[in-house]
Design a protein around this motif. Structure first.
Motif, PDB file in Angstrom:
ATOM      1  N   PRO A   7      35.123 -50.250 -31.866  1.00 22.54           N
ATOM      2  CA  PRO A   7      35.010 -48.832 -32.220  1.00 22.54           C
ATOM      3  C   PRO A   7      36.342 -48.272 -32.693  1.00 22.54           C
ATOM      4  O   PRO A   7      37.387 -48.603 -32.146  1.00 22.54           O
ATOM      5  N   GLU A  49      32.381 -43.533 -32.118  1.00 25.31           N
ATOM      6  CA  GLU A  49      31.948 -44.926 -32.208  1.00 25.31           C
ATOM      7  C   GLU A  49      31.975 -45.587 -30.838  1.00 25.31           C
ATOM      8  O   GLU A  49      31.118 -46.407 -30.525  1.00 25.31           O
ATOM      9  N   SER A  50      32.951 -45.229 -30.026  1.00 26.38           N
ATOM     10  CA  SER A  50      33.054 -45.797 -28.686  1.00 26.38           C
ATOM     11  C   SER A  50      31.848 -45.415 -27.833  1.00 26.38           C
ATOM     12  O   SER A  50      31.252 -46.266 -27.159  1.00 26.38           O
ATOM     13  N   ALA A  81      28.753 -47.183 -29.263  1.00 22.13           N
ATOM     14  CA  ALA A  81      28.790 -48.611 -28.934  1.00 22.13           C
ATOM     15  C   ALA A  81      28.461 -48.839 -27.457  1.00 22.13           C
ATOM     16  O   ALA A  81      27.768 -49.799 -27.115  1.00 22.13           O
ATOM     17  N   LEU A 102      25.623 -46.086 -36.470  1.00 22.94           N
ATOM     18  CA  LEU A 102      26.999 -46.589 -36.513  1.00 22.94           C
ATOM     19  C   LEU A 102      27.403 -46.915 -37.950  1.00 22.94           C
ATOM     20  O   LEU A 102      28.496 -46.548 -38.392  1.00 22.94           O
ATOM     21  N   HIS A 151      27.960 -43.680 -39.818  1.00 23.51           N
ATOM     22  CA  HIS A 151      29.223 -43.053 -39.408  1.00 23.51           C
ATOM     23  C   HIS A 151      30.411 -43.778 -40.032  1.00 23.51           C
ATOM     24  O   HIS A 151      31.347 -43.144 -40.503  1.00 23.51           O
ATOM     25  N   ARG A 152      30.350 -45.098 -40.046  1.00 22.96           N
ATOM     26  CA  ARG A 152      31.465 -45.871 -40.598  1.00 22.96           C
ATOM     27  C   ARG A 152      31.572 -45.728 -42.108  1.00 22.96           C
ATOM     28  O   ARG A 152      32.654 -45.824 -42.662  1.00 22.96           O
TER      29      ARG A 152
END
Length: 200
Positions: A94, A99-100, A103, A150, A153-154
């Motif tokens: 992350p 993200e953390s 995840a 995810l 977001h990335r």
């Protein structure tokens, strides 16, 4: 149910930054406390926070505490599940707090899905099988949605569209060039081109 590897050492298989992940310390449970295994506590926390995408010490300990609660088997935190969850979280790598958290949810959903699979394999009761199958389906769909979230977001929500074929009728106009589209803005490089000016 816990499993142990035959080798005491494990290596990160899929990671974007292998050196940082391998250098990050392991997490152990001792007497219901989370212990970060590193000779220097502050350095260990900093390395682990970086590997898990935690912004600071409080975020790291909050995340680890949540993972410990999600690792529970038979009402006790499970070291094997916790090690798996932390290792998987490291491999997702992350980049920020969002993200953390996502995840951490993903690895928790994975553990819950596999618990359902284990229970499904061990039951002969039809009602229980149906219930567990529904739960596994929901958990699997949630996991897939989390992967999509995810990835979105990335990629900052951007979606690339490539037009490979364009036809312009006589008297029509087209814009030729590279475009970048944002939510409220469309930008193009060169200007309008008259259809008569295009080569046939």
């Amino acid at each position: 149910m816990t499993t142990s590897l035959t080798s005491p050492e494990t290596t990160a298989i899929a990671a974007s930054n292998r050196a940082a992940i391998i250098a990050s310390p392991k997490v152990k449970l001792r007497r219901r406390r989370i212990v970060i295994e590193h000779p220097d506590t502050n350095t260990g926390e900093a390395l682990l926070a970086e590997a898990l995408g935690a912004a600071d010490r409080d975020a790291l300990h909050g995340l680890l505490s949540q993972l410990v609660k999600a690792s529970v088997v038979a009402r006790k935190p499970d070291q094997g599940n916790l090690a798996f969850m932390v290792s998987t979280l490291k491999s997702i790598a992350p980049r920020d707090s969002l993200e953390s958290m996502l995840a951490a949810q993903m690895v928790s959903i994975q553990v819950a899905t596999m618990r359902c699979a284990c229970r499904l394999a061990c039951t002969d009761d039809v009602q229980q099988q149906e219930s567990l199958t529904r739960a596994m389906t929901r958990l699997s769909r949630t996991f897939a949605a989390q992967i999509e979230a995810l990835n979105r977001h990335r990629s900052s929500g951007g979606c690339a569209i490539t037009v490979q074929n364009l036809s312009v009728q006589d008297g029509g106009k087209a814009v030729v060039g590279n475009f970048t589209q944002h939510t409220n803005l469309i930008a193009a490089q060169p200007g309008f081109v008259d259809a008569a000016a295009l080569p046939a």
